[in-house]
Design a protein around this motif. Structure first.
Motif, mmCIF file in Angstrom:
data_model
loop_
_atom_site.group_PDB
_atom_site.id
_atom_site.type_symbol
_atom_site.label_atom_id
_atom_site.label_comp_id
_atom_site.label_asym_id
_atom_site.label_seq_id
_atom_site.Cartn_x
_atom_site.Cartn_y
_atom_site.Cartn_z
ATOM 1 N N UNK A 82 1.223 -0.828 0.069
ATOM 2 C CA UNK A 82 -0.067 -0.504 0.046
ATOM 3 C C UNK A 82 0.624 1.123 0.047
ATOM 4 N N UNK A 83 1.933 1.545 0.781
ATOM 5 C CA UNK A 83 2.702 2.139 1.114
ATOM 6 C C UNK A 83 3.724 2.348 -0.949
ATOM 7 N N UNK A 194 -7.385 9.070 -2.373
ATOM 8 C CA UNK A 194 -7.698 8.879 -0.782
ATOM 9 C C UNK A 194 -8.274 7.306 -0.480
ATOM 10 N N UNK A 195 -8.662 6.914 -1.844
ATOM 11 C CA UNK A 195 -9.542 5.456 -1.626
ATOM 12 C C UNK A 195 -8.359 4.188 -0.862
ATOM 13 N N UNK A 199 -8.190 2.603 2.660
ATOM 14 C CA UNK A 199 -8.072 1.397 2.685
ATOM 15 C C UNK A 199 -6.874 0.878 4.144
ATOM 16 N N UNK A 200 -5.725 1.292 3.402
ATOM 17 C CA UNK A 200 -4.481 1.463 4.017
ATOM 18 C C UNK A 200 -4.647 1.477 5.841
ATOM 19 N N UNK A 201 -5.709 2.714 6.160
ATOM 20 C CA UNK A 201 -5.798 2.998 7.115
ATOM 21 C C UNK A 201 -6.946 1.917 8.498
ATOM 22 N N UNK A 202 -7.659 1.365 7.505
ATOM 23 C CA UNK A 202 -8.704 0.282 7.822
ATOM 24 C C UNK A 202 -7.283 -1.159 8.403
ATOM 25 N N UNK A 203 -6.182 -1.142 7.382
ATOM 26 C CA UNK A 203 -5.868 -2.412 7.206
ATOM 27 C C UNK A 203 -4.110 -1.743 8.575
ATOM 28 N N UNK A 206 -6.795 -2.884 11.421
ATOM 29 C CA UNK A 206 -6.746 -4.447 11.617
ATOM 30 C C UNK A 206 -5.595 -4.697 12.597
ATOM 31 N N UNK A 207 -3.867 -4.158 11.968
ATOM 32 C CA UNK A 207 -2.872 -4.413 12.119
ATOM 33 C C UNK A 207 -2.909 -4.251 13.750
ATOM 34 N N UNK A 208 -3.005 -2.911 14.472
ATOM 35 C CA UNK A 208 -3.009 -2.426 16.036
ATOM 36 C C UNK A 208 -4.390 -3.581 16.929
#
Length: 273
Positions: A82-83, A194-195, A199-203, A206-208
């Motif tokens: 994602x990065x 932005x999309x 999505x990366x924020x959501x992942x 979940x990782x946290x």
């Protein structure tokens, strides 16, 4: 007291006491050798059963930790992709913006167009290669993954976040053929960026969550192991002191038995003239 050469009550009593001491000594030595006060069901059936059940629960948490760690790795790979993809999107937007300049000559425009298309293709490759152990949360091949959460088989669910071209609402044939066309793509790239970040924020969330739960499982396992230790482990300092006491008691018991065995010999003096 009856004087008899057939029965020696003193010796019998001394032997009983010595046997009892030897039994205690064997038990204490066993505790020192194993480090446990309850090593088998024979020692204390109820405690042994309880400890075994807790040990089984603790051992099963190793599988939970392994599953959660696989989950962490799977998400980390998706985040790494994602990065890369967000960087590619930023560069694509930059190329589209540069190509929208009507003062560009044909050669410069075509170079920007080629760069844009190359970046577009790299996005799909990055998403397709974002796999850990053959599993991906980024390429759209799955909607969610469930990892073990506890020793009862409960699950920790992570929703997939597709960040390939389709997931970002971009076409595999996306390009521009004119400055005006490039201008219209800028907004599309902004939306895709932005999309992707959402999505990366959501992942990341979940990782946290996986990290937090993995830490909890580790603490739970440590607590279970400590609890089992409290149930079955021997206090070696106490057992060492008891060993010294019992060894002394054993020596005294042997001497007492020796003295008691000499008692019948006094009967011989009754028959001397």
């Amino acid at each position: 007291m009856l004087n008899s050469i057939n029965t020696n009550p003193g010796a019998l009593l001394a032997l009983q006491n010595l046997n009892a001491t030897n039994t205690e000594l064997t038990t204490t030595q066993g505790r020192i050798n194993t480090g446990k006060k309850v090593a088998t069901a024979k020692d204390n059936g109820a405690i042994w059963s309880m400890a075994k059940m807790q040990s089984a629960s603790s051992s099963s948490l190793n599988a939970v930790k392994d599953s959660l760690q696989r989950g962490q790795s799977t998400i980390d790979v998706a985040l790494a992709a994602g990065d890369t993809i967000t960087e590619l999107l930023s560069k694509m937007k930059e190329k589209a913006l540069a190509a929208s300049d009507t003062s560009l000559n044909t050669a410069s425009f075509n170079a920007l167009k080629a760069d844009f298309e190359s970046l577009r293709d790299q996005i799909q490759k990055a998403a397709d290669n974002a796999k850990f152990n053959g599993v991906s949360l980024a390429d759209g091949s799955t909607t969610r993954l469930a990892f073990l959460a506890n020793s009862d088989g409960g699950s920790f669910t992570v929703n997939a976040q597709t960040i390939d071209l389709d997931g970002l609402s971009l076409s595999a044939a996306l390009t521009f053929t004119s400055a005006a066309n490039a201008q219209s793509i800028i907004a599309k790239m902004t939306s895709a960026l932005q999309t992707a970040t959402n999505k990366l924020s959501s992942l990341g969330t979940s990782s946290s969550g996986l990290d937090t739960h993995l830490t909890f499982v580790g603490k739970l396992q440590d607590s279970l192991d400590a609890g089992v230790g409290n149930l079955v482990d021997a206090d070696l300092a106490k057992e060492s002191a008891k060993l010294q006491s019992l060894q002394t008691k054993q020596q005294l018991g042997v001497q007492a038995l020796s003295i008691a065995n000499q008692s019948p010999q006094s009967i011989l003096s009754l028959f001397k003239g």
